[in-house]
Design a protein around this motif. Structure first.
Motif, PDB file in Angstrom:
ATOM      1  N   PHE A  78       0.668  -1.097  -0.132  1.00 16.72           N
ATOM      2  CA  PHE A  78      -0.104  -0.073  -0.050  1.00 16.72           C
ATOM      3  C   PHE A  78       0.921   1.292  -0.174  1.00 16.72           C
ATOM      4  N   ASP A  79       1.908   1.225   0.789  1.00 23.47           N
ATOM      5  CA  ASP A  79       2.708   2.438   0.989  1.00 23.47           C
ATOM      6  C   ASP A  79       3.690   2.450  -0.518  1.00 23.47           C
ATOM      7  N   GLU A  80       3.816   1.550  -1.036  1.00 20.02           N
ATOM      8  CA  GLU A  80       4.665   1.695  -2.493  1.00 20.02           C
ATOM      9  C   GLU A  80       3.662   2.203  -3.253  1.00 20.02           C
ATOM     10  N   THR A  81       2.364   1.657  -3.310  1.00 19.99           N
ATOM     11  CA  THR A  81       1.268   2.008  -4.385  1.00 19.99           C
ATOM     12  C   THR A  81       0.963   3.577  -4.090  1.00 19.99           C
ATOM     13  N   LYS A  82       0.907   3.699  -2.901  1.00 18.22           N
ATOM     14  CA  LYS A  82       0.603   5.231  -2.698  1.00 18.22           C
ATOM     15  C   LYS A  82       1.477   6.291  -2.931  1.00 18.22           C
ATOM     16  N   ALA A  83       3.038   5.542  -2.834  1.00 16.79           N
ATOM     17  CA  ALA A  83       4.065   6.510  -3.411  1.00 16.79           C
ATOM     18  C   ALA A  83       4.143   6.713  -4.881  1.00 16.79           C
ATOM     19  N   ALA A  84       3.804   5.528  -5.581  1.00 16.38           N
ATOM     20  CA  ALA A  84       4.037   5.809  -6.794  1.00 16.38           C
ATOM     21  C   ALA A  84       2.752   6.551  -7.480  1.00 16.38           C
ATOM     22  N   CYS A  85       1.545   6.288  -6.781  1.00 16.59           N
ATOM     23  CA  CYS A  85       0.531   7.171  -7.305  1.00 16.59           C
ATOM     24  C   CYS A  85       0.709   8.729  -7.162  1.00 16.59           C
ATOM     25  N   GLN A  86       1.349   9.033  -5.972  1.00 14.62           N
ATOM     26  CA  GLN A  86       1.421  10.322  -5.698  1.00 14.62           C
ATOM     27  C   GLN A  86       2.700  10.845  -6.646  1.00 14.62           C
ATOM     28  N   ALA A  87       3.626  10.170  -7.028  1.00 17.24           N
ATOM     29  CA  ALA A  87       4.785  10.477  -8.191  1.00 17.24           C
ATOM     30  C   ALA A  87       4.034  10.509  -9.447  1.00 17.24           C
ATOM     31  N   LYS A  88       3.087   9.743  -9.829  1.00 20.50           N
ATOM     32  CA  LYS A  88       2.188   9.896 -11.154  1.00 20.50           C
ATOM     33  C   LYS A  88       1.454  11.110 -11.117  1.00 20.50           C
ATOM     34  N   HIS A  89       0.823  11.447  -9.950  1.00 17.90           N
ATOM     35  CA  HIS A  89       0.164  12.531  -9.828  1.00 17.90           C
ATOM     36  C   HIS A  89       0.840  13.876  -9.904  1.00 17.90           C
ATOM     37  N   ASP A  90       1.968  13.929  -9.182  1.00 15.35           N
ATOM     38  CA  ASP A  90       2.935  15.128  -9.461  1.00 15.35           C
ATOM     39  C   ASP A  90       3.413  15.252 -10.792  1.00 15.35           C
ATOM     40  N   ALA A  91       3.775  14.022 -11.447  1.00 13.87           N
ATOM     41  CA  ALA A  91       4.018  14.114 -12.727  1.00 13.87           C
ATOM     42  C   ALA A  91       3.083  14.721 -13.895  1.00 13.87           C
ATOM     43  N   TRP A  92       2.114  14.324 -13.587  1.00 19.84           N
ATOM     44  CA  TRP A  92       0.805  14.733 -14.430  1.00 19.84           C
ATOM     45  C   TRP A  92       0.264  16.171 -14.374  1.00 19.84           C
ATOM     46  N   THR A  93       0.557  16.327 -13.121  1.00 21.10           N
ATOM     47  CA  THR A  93       0.224  18.204 -12.519  1.00 21.10           C
ATOM     48  C   THR A  93       1.418  18.886 -13.290  1.00 21.10           C
ATOM     49  N   LEU A  94       2.518  18.384 -13.281  1.00 23.04           N
ATOM     50  CA  LEU A  94       3.748  19.112 -13.857  1.00 23.04           C
ATOM     51  C   LEU A  94       3.447  19.189 -15.387  1.00 23.04           C
ATOM     52  N   ARG A  95       3.094  17.870 -16.283  1.00 25.43           N
ATOM     53  CA  ARG A  95       2.985  17.811 -17.432  1.00 25.43           C
ATOM     54  C   ARG A  95       1.867  18.967 -17.841  1.00 25.43           C
ATOM     55  N   SER A  96       0.575  18.814 -17.077  1.00 23.84           N
ATOM     56  CA  SER A  96      -0.438  19.318 -17.431  1.00 23.84           C
ATOM     57  C   SER A  96      -0.134  20.980 -17.211  1.00 23.84           C
ATOM     58  N   SER A  97       0.556  21.397 -16.372  1.00 25.12           N
ATOM     59  CA  SER A  97       0.867  22.905 -16.201  1.00 25.12           C
ATOM     60  C   SER A  97       1.620  23.504 -17.234  1.00 25.12           C
ATOM     61  N   LEU A  98       2.672  22.582 -17.661  1.00 22.20           N
ATOM     62  CA  LEU A  98       3.521  22.927 -18.881  1.00 22.20           C
ATOM     63  C   LEU A  98       2.689  22.941 -20.144  1.00 22.20           C
ATOM     64  N   ARG A  99       1.706  21.841 -20.260  1.00 21.90           N
ATOM     65  CA  ARG A  99       1.129  22.126 -21.516  1.00 21.90           C
ATOM     66  C   ARG A  99       0.316  23.107 -21.725  1.00 21.90           C
ATOM     67  N   ASP A 100      -0.516  23.556 -20.403  1.00 23.78           N
ATOM     68  CA  ASP A 100      -1.322  24.885 -20.345  1.00 23.78           C
ATOM     69  C   ASP A 100      -0.405  26.049 -20.876  1.00 23.78           C
ATOM     70  N   GLU A 101       0.896  26.135 -20.002  1.00 21.21           N
ATOM     71  CA  GLU A 101       1.736  27.147 -20.343  1.00 21.21           C
ATOM     72  C   GLU A 101       2.185  27.212 -22.003  1.00 21.21           C
ATOM     73  N   GLU A 102       2.318  25.945 -22.498  1.00 25.13           N
ATOM     74  CA  GLU A 102       2.567  25.781 -23.999  1.00 25.13           C
ATOM     75  C   GLU A 102       1.509  26.311 -24.915  1.00 25.13           C
ATOM     76  N   ILE A 103       0.104  25.873 -24.406  1.00 21.25           N
ATOM     77  CA  ILE A 103      -1.045  26.207 -25.221  1.00 21.25           C
ATOM     78  C   ILE A 103      -1.071  27.655 -25.255  1.00 21.25           C
ATOM     79  N   GLU A 104      -0.833  28.376 -23.728  1.00 22.06           N
ATOM     80  CA  GLU A 104      -1.218  29.855 -23.519  1.00 22.06           C
ATOM     81  C   GLU A 104      -0.032  30.572 -24.572  1.00 22.06           C
TER      82      GLU A 104
END
Length: 139
Positions: A78-104
């Protein structure tokens, strides 16, 4: 004769008392032997129950140990899965904000490039001939 009769009576009375005592003793021994047999059977039954209880305790302890080990493994998973999900969430948030900046940025670039000032600048910067590869007579 009186002494003989007394002796015979005493002997008969002693023999009868001994027979009664012997009968009582044999009855007592028979009773105690029956009690001993019953107690030995009860002891054997209790030992069997104890052995069953010890086996059940050992089985239950093994199940408990397995369950505890599985719980620890589940917590780690559970702890490993939670950490992996948090890392994926952080990566997605970063990619999403970069994509928004790129589109802007692209929207702003299009806005700049399609403005009237930019069209005038392009029109004045591009002269027929050398830059376009066309002669002014071709147009």
């Amino acid at each position: 004769k009186d002494m003989y009769e007394t002796f015979a009576a005493d002997l008969e009375s002693a023999t009868q008392a001994e027979a009664t005592s012997n009968t009582n003793f044999e009855a007592f021994i028979a009773e105690k032997t029956a009690q001993l047999k019953a107690m030995e059977e009860e002891k054997a039954q209790k030992e069997g129950e104890k052995a069953d209880a010890e086996q059940q305790l050992a089985d239950t302890q093994a199940i408990y140990d397995d369950t505890a080990a599985q719980k620890e493994a589940d917590i780690v998973f559970f702890d490993e899965t939670k950490a992996a999900c948090q890392a994926k969430h952080d990566a997605w948030t970063l990619r999403s904000s970069l994509r928004d900046e790129e589109i802007e940025g692209m929207a702003k670039a299009l806005e700049i490039l399609t403005s009237d000032e930019a069209r005038e600048l392009f029109a004045s910067a591009i002269k027929a001939g050398k830059e376009t590869g066309m002669d002014s007579r071709d147009t």
